[in-house]
Scaffold this motif. Structure first.
Motif: not given
Length: 335
Positions: A282-306
């Motif tokens: 993703v573009h650097p300006a979207d990086f924080s939103d894509a990862r989620g507040h407090g990296n919450g999206n990244l944690a959920l995606l990792t949990k869901e898809f390994g």
């Protein structure tokens, strides 16, 4: 565009809506007088600028006429000197008759924000608004005829409202083709009739997750209609953050990011579920939103898809993601 807010809490408003406590939201008990406004603006405005002076927190078109003219004269002084390019006011849909619109036009106003809150008569009645759902249509038409920019404000989650009502109200608002919208999920503030209803058990506000999910749907619809959402959620303040002015409801100081991040989560989940790649660029300006507040999206995606990784890459356009060898629009992937 940069906005320089001048708060006139509850000034000019003939009603007390069940949710309203403007003094708590702006941290100011009484409106500033014109001389105080002039001194404030002289201190914050640049030598040259293209922003707007904005009179918020009251019903500008129902102010005493001498006071409103004095406020606009102060603003015009700075516009004439090139320190700002325009003037913005907020008001009610039933306070924009022909004479009021003409006065705004003569006074140099460039943008008007209308506090519609809902397009349901039943919800407006329970909120104590004092107007119905149809007044906004005529107000927008008259403002457009005067060549003014128009923004509409909505408050999902008012008494009697639900998800269906919120989306209905948004669709009615978008049908008026505003230049922008603001969306403020209803928060229960202290010392309001809504607090009494909440404590009596006759009103239940949305919880944070419910409001974020609804907000993502509303943001997606606004994007599809080509209408910008310039604010999602109440502006953070010490009184809201420390809880002294807030009783219940979906307040978060980063509410807008939570909404944007929910759309990114939907898009990333769907891409991961339909492809083998466990990485998105993703573009650097979207990086924080894509990862989620407090990296919450990244944690959920990792949990869901390994495993999952979100990578910042300058060659990916804004609001798009590169995954599984395809460049996808965020809004297309999140629908």
């Amino acid at each position: 565009m940069r906005i320089y807010p001048v708060f006139i809490p509850h000034a000019g408003c003939p009603y007390r809506c069940v949710y309203c406590r403007q003094q708590a939201l702006c941290g100011q008990a009484v409106p500033a007088n014109p001389d105080e406004v002039a001194a404030f603006l002289d201190g914050v405005l640049p030598v040259r600028g293209d922003g707007e002076i904005a009179f918020y927190g009251g019903t500008f078109t129902l102010l005493d006429k001498e006071l409103s003219r004095a406020y606009l004269a102060v603003a015009a002084f700075f516009v004439d000197r090139g320190r700002v390019s325009g003037v913005r006011v907020s008001t009610r849909p039933d306070a924009l008759e022909d004479t009021a619109v003409a006065a705004l036009q003569v006074g140099g106003v460039t943008t008007v924000e209308i506090g519609c809150q809902s397009f349901s008569d039943a919800v407006l009645l329970r909120a104590g608004r004092g107007h119905g759902a149809t007044e906004a249509e005529g107000a927008v038409r008259r403002l457009r005829g005067a060549g003014l920019n128009v923004g509409l404000q909505l408050m999902p989650g008012l008494p009697g409202g639900d998800r269906k009502e919120a989306l209905f109200s948004l669709d009615r608002a978008l049908a008026l083709a505003p230049d922008f919208v603001r969306i403020y999920p209803t928060v229960v503030l202290s010392e309001t009739p809504l607090e009494a209803a909440f404590r009596a058990g006759t009103y239940r506000p949305m919880d944070l997750d419910e409001a974020v999910d609804l907000g993502a749907d509303m943001l997606w619809r606004c994007h599809r209609a080509g209408v910008a959402v310039i604010r999602h959620g109440l502006q953070a303040s010490p009184e809201l953050d420390d809880g002294s002015a807030r009783v219940a409801g979906p307040y978060h100081p980063a509410f807008g990011q939570l909404v944007r991040s929910r759309l990114w989560l939907r898009a990333l989940e769907r891409c991961a579920a339909t492809g083998k790649d466990r990485r998105a660029l993703v573009h650097p300006a979207d990086f924080s939103d894509a990862r989620g507040h407090g990296n919450g999206n990244l944690a959920l995606l990792t949990k869901e898809f390994g495993s999952f990784d979100i990578v910042s890459h300058r060659e990916v356009p804004r609001q798009q993601l590169l995954t599984n060898g395809r460049l996808l629009s965020l809004m297309d992937a999140a629908q």
